[in-house]
Design a protein around this motif. Structure first.
Motif, PDB file in Angstrom:
ATOM      1  N   GLY A   1      52.775  31.344  72.389  1.00  0.00           N
ATOM      2  CA  GLY A   1      54.079  30.725  72.657  1.00  0.00           C
ATOM      3  C   GLY A   1      54.990  31.634  73.451  1.00  0.00           C
ATOM      4  O   GLY A   1      56.179  31.362  73.586  1.00  0.00           O
ATOM      5  N   GLY A   2      54.426  32.716  73.997  1.00  0.00           N
ATOM      6  CA  GLY A   2      55.225  33.664  74.764  1.00  0.00           C
ATOM      7  C   GLY A   2      54.331  34.467  75.679  1.00  0.00           C
ATOM      8  O   GLY A   2      53.290  33.993  76.144  1.00  0.00           O
ATOM      9  N   HIS A   3      54.719  35.724  75.916  1.00  0.00           N
ATOM     10  CA  HIS A   3      53.992  36.556  76.866  1.00  0.00           C
ATOM     11  C   HIS A   3      53.866  37.982  76.333  1.00  0.00           C
ATOM     12  O   HIS A   3      54.763  38.501  75.669  1.00  0.00           O
ATOM     13  CB  HIS A   3      54.734  36.596  78.208  1.00  0.00           C
ATOM     14  CG  HIS A   3      54.062  37.459  79.241  1.00  0.00           C
ATOM     15  ND1 HIS A   3      52.901  37.077  79.882  1.00  0.00           N
ATOM     16  CD2 HIS A   3      54.384  38.688  79.738  1.00  0.00           C
ATOM     17  CE1 HIS A   3      52.543  38.029  80.731  1.00  0.00           C
ATOM     18  NE2 HIS A   3      53.424  39.014  80.659  1.00  0.00           N
ATOM     19  N   GLY A   4      52.725  38.590  76.643  1.00  0.00           N
ATOM     20  CA  GLY A   4      52.552  40.012  76.383  1.00  0.00           C
ATOM     21  C   GLY A   4      52.328  40.410  74.946  1.00  0.00           C
ATOM     22  O   GLY A   4      53.057  41.263  74.433  1.00  0.00           O
ATOM     23  N   PRO A   5      51.293  39.867  74.254  1.00  0.00           N
ATOM     24  CA  PRO A   5      50.981  40.311  72.883  1.00  0.00           C
ATOM     25  C   PRO A   5      50.352  41.706  72.928  1.00  0.00           C
ATOM     26  O   PRO A   5      49.137  41.855  72.838  1.00  0.00           O
ATOM     27  CB  PRO A   5      50.002  39.244  72.387  1.00  0.00           C
ATOM     28  CG  PRO A   5      49.307  38.764  73.637  1.00  0.00           C
ATOM     29  CD  PRO A   5      50.356  38.824  74.723  1.00  0.00           C
ATOM     30  N   GLU A   6      51.180  42.749  73.037  1.00  0.00           N
ATOM     31  CA  GLU A   6      50.714  44.095  73.355  1.00  0.00           C
ATOM     32  C   GLU A   6      49.855  44.706  72.252  1.00  0.00           C
ATOM     33  O   GLU A   6      48.880  45.381  72.539  1.00  0.00           O
ATOM     34  CB  GLU A   6      51.930  44.991  73.642  1.00  0.00           C
ATOM     35  CG  GLU A   6      51.604  46.288  74.369  1.00  0.00           C
ATOM     36  CD  GLU A   6      51.302  47.445  73.436  1.00  0.00           C
ATOM     37  OE1 GLU A   6      50.759  48.455  73.913  1.00  0.00           O
ATOM     38  OE2 GLU A   6      51.588  47.352  72.218  1.00  0.00           O
ATOM     39  N   ASP A   7      50.201  44.485  70.985  1.00  0.00           N
ATOM     40  CA  ASP A   7      49.413  45.013  69.876  1.00  0.00           C
ATOM     41  C   ASP A   7      49.029  43.879  68.950  1.00  0.00           C
ATOM     42  O   ASP A   7      49.815  42.944  68.738  1.00  0.00           O
ATOM     43  CB  ASP A   7      50.218  46.074  69.115  1.00  0.00           C
ATOM     44  CG  ASP A   7      49.368  46.829  68.099  1.00  0.00           C
ATOM     45  OD1 ASP A   7      48.140  46.921  68.305  1.00  0.00           O
ATOM     46  OD2 ASP A   7      49.916  47.347  67.117  1.00  0.00           O
ATOM     47  N   VAL A   8      47.830  43.952  68.385  1.00  0.00           N
ATOM     48  CA  VAL A   8      47.372  42.949  67.419  1.00  0.00           C
ATOM     49  C   VAL A   8      46.886  43.653  66.162  1.00  0.00           C
ATOM     50  O   VAL A   8      46.222  44.690  66.237  1.00  0.00           O
ATOM     51  CB  VAL A   8      46.248  42.052  67.986  1.00  0.00           C
ATOM     52  CG1 VAL A   8      46.787  41.126  69.059  1.00  0.00           C
ATOM     53  CG2 VAL A   8      45.088  42.881  68.535  1.00  0.00           C
ATOM     54  N   ARG A   9      47.253  43.083  65.013  1.00  0.00           N
ATOM     55  CA  ARG A   9      46.787  43.587  63.715  1.00  0.00           C
ATOM     56  C   ARG A   9      46.564  42.397  62.790  1.00  0.00           C
ATOM     57  O   ARG A   9      47.268  41.378  62.883  1.00  0.00           O
ATOM     58  CB  ARG A   9      47.831  44.504  63.072  1.00  0.00           C
ATOM     59  CG  ARG A   9      48.176  45.750  63.859  1.00  0.00           C
ATOM     60  CD  ARG A   9      47.346  46.945  63.468  1.00  0.00           C
ATOM     61  NE  ARG A   9      47.844  48.171  64.075  1.00  0.00           N
ATOM     62  CZ  ARG A   9      47.377  49.373  63.812  1.00  0.00           C
ATOM     63  NH1 ARG A   9      46.401  49.523  62.941  1.00  0.00           N
ATOM     64  NH2 ARG A   9      47.868  50.449  64.402  1.00  0.00           N
TER      65      ARG A   9
ATOM     66  N   ARG B   1      45.815  36.772  58.840  1.00  0.00           N
ATOM     67  CA  ARG B   1      46.440  36.271  60.059  1.00  0.00           C
ATOM     68  C   ARG B   1      46.594  37.412  61.066  1.00  0.00           C
ATOM     69  O   ARG B   1      46.720  38.581  60.686  1.00  0.00           O
ATOM     70  CB  ARG B   1      47.810  35.666  59.767  1.00  0.00           C
ATOM     71  CG  ARG B   1      47.808  34.583  58.700  1.00  0.00           C
ATOM     72  CD  ARG B   1      49.207  34.051  58.429  1.00  0.00           C
ATOM     73  NE  ARG B   1      50.146  35.116  58.057  1.00  0.00           N
ATOM     74  CZ  ARG B   1      51.422  34.907  57.745  1.00  0.00           C
ATOM     75  NH1 ARG B   1      51.914  33.672  57.792  1.00  0.00           N
ATOM     76  NH2 ARG B   1      52.212  35.905  57.413  1.00  0.00           N
ATOM     77  N   VAL B   2      46.615  37.059  62.343  1.00  0.00           N
ATOM     78  CA  VAL B   2      46.860  38.039  63.393  1.00  0.00           C
ATOM     79  C   VAL B   2      48.369  38.138  63.606  1.00  0.00           C
ATOM     80  O   VAL B   2      49.049  37.130  63.779  1.00  0.00           O
ATOM     81  CB  VAL B   2      46.179  37.629  64.713  1.00  0.00           C
ATOM     82  CG1 VAL B   2      46.465  38.660  65.810  1.00  0.00           C
ATOM     83  CG2 VAL B   2      44.679  37.456  64.509  1.00  0.00           C
ATOM     84  N   VAL B   3      48.891  39.355  63.590  1.00  0.00           N
ATOM     85  CA  VAL B   3      50.316  39.588  63.831  1.00  0.00           C
ATOM     86  C   VAL B   3      50.466  40.328  65.145  1.00  0.00           C
ATOM     87  O   VAL B   3      49.722  41.276  65.436  1.00  0.00           O
ATOM     88  CB  VAL B   3      50.945  40.406  62.686  1.00  0.00           C
ATOM     89  CG1 VAL B   3      52.403  40.744  62.994  1.00  0.00           C
ATOM     90  CG2 VAL B   3      50.846  39.638  61.370  1.00  0.00           C
TER      91      VAL B   3
END
Length: 346
Positions: free
Chosen positions: A34-42, A48-50
């Motif tokens: 729903g946006g741009h640039g998911p720089e980090d994922v955990r 769930r992915v944050v």
């Protein structure tokens, strides 16, 4: 308006040693943020992915259904994230420093200054069982939009910092070559730090320490040294890292090393200044690739997955949980889910 001046430091990079991939990186589905640039994922405790987006939102994603929701907004540019057990999230915000986004959506600033100076370019974060927080800053000279300036300058101004439960912030290392991804060992005996422009992963041992009051730098009194190197001479730029449920250290490789940059780094700095001031169209650029690696805790390479088909690009983060591997990017809109990883390389 001209570009900001760089202050080049000479460095002799090791000669590239690239054994090649262990298998292909295959994107099986994309998760819209729903946006741009998911720089980090955990992954959080619920699976769930944050991730954080350029507009300041922290969102969660279901890796199976693609459902998503908003946890809150930082008011800056979130980079590294660390989901908490109570539903909150620790956030390294490029603009605002180290933050805690509570489960109620309220943002609390945990550290925005260190040594009397504004904390800049907070990058990645982990938390120990006793509430101690460790986090990195990438550079004190550049911002995320001009990070290439630090690549050419080789400023070595990244830091590893510790925030104690009482709020005290201490600089543990102050000479990182673009400090980035951070992993805490399962037994909390050491940290792993990605040094993006050093092409390596450094290991910092967490033993008994003493602090030099003049420099703020902490030294391990048990080993007599602060750090050693877990993995060196990587063939690309390591970015964010995470510890998977498989016990492996997963490392995002944002791009392959640039031969021109490697040739310029040991030479007089004015050559890099010339390159920095070239028009964007002819300046060195990152090679389009999607790339992740995984190592065991002794530094042995287990996975090296790459794709050049344009299915995804500029991977800045990777996380694994129960065989599911997801990747994020500073330049993509979506988080990608990868195909099941192949058996370890022999």
């Amino acid at each position: 308006m001209g570009r900001r001046l760089i202050r080049p430091r000479r460095w002799m990079p090791p000669r590239v040693d690239d054994p090649g991939p262990t298998g292909p990186l295959i994107v099986v589905r994309r998760l819209g943020t729903g946006g741009h640039g998911p720089e980090d994922v955990r992954f959080d405790q619920a699976g769930r992915v944050v991730t954080g987006l350029r507009d300041g939102r922290i969102v969660w994603l279901d890796s199976v259904t693609g459902d998503r929701g908003v946890l809150g907004e930082t008011g800056g540019r979130p980079l590294g994230v660390w989901p908490l057990g109570d539903g909150g999230v620790l956030v390294c915000d490029h603009d605002r420093g180290l933050l805690e986004l509570g489960a109620d959506g309220i943002v609390r600033v945990l550290a925005d200054r260190v040594g009397g100076e504004k904390l800049t370019f907070a990058s990645n974060v982990v938390q120990g069982r006793d509430g101690t927080i460790w986090f990195t800053t990438s550079t004190s000279r550049w911002d995320v939009d001009d990070h290439v300036g630090d690549v050419l300058e080789h400023s070595c101004t990244g830091r590893l910092l510790r925030r104690d439960p009482d709020g005290t912030v201490t600089t543990l290392l102050a000479d990182l070559k673009f400090g980035n991804g951070l992993v805490l060992a399962p037994d909390e005996s050491f940290l792993l730090i990605a040094e993006t422009t050093g092409y390596r992963i450094r290991r910092h041992r967490l033993g008994d320490t003493t602090t030099d009051t003049r420099t703020g730098t902490t030294t391990d009194t048990t080993t007599g040294t602060t750090t050693d190197i877990l993995v060196e001479n990587l063939p690309g730029f390591p970015d964010n890292m995470s510890l998977g449920s498989d016990g492996l250290v997963w490392v995002a490789i944002a791009a392959p090393r640039n031969p021109l940059v490697d040739r310029l780094l040991p030479l007089p700095g004015f050559l890099r200044m010339l390159v920095w001031n070239l028009p964007d169209a002819i300046r060195p650029k990152a090679v389009p690739i999607a790339w992740v690696m995984a190592f065991d805790l002794d530094g042995k390479r287990v996975h090296d997955l790459r794709a050049t088909d344009g299915s995804y690009g500029f991977v800045t983060s990777v996380a694994e949980r129960d065989g599911v591997v997801v990747i994020g990017s500073l330049t993509e809109d979506d988080v990608a889910v990868l195909a099941t990883t192949p058996p370890p390389a022999i």
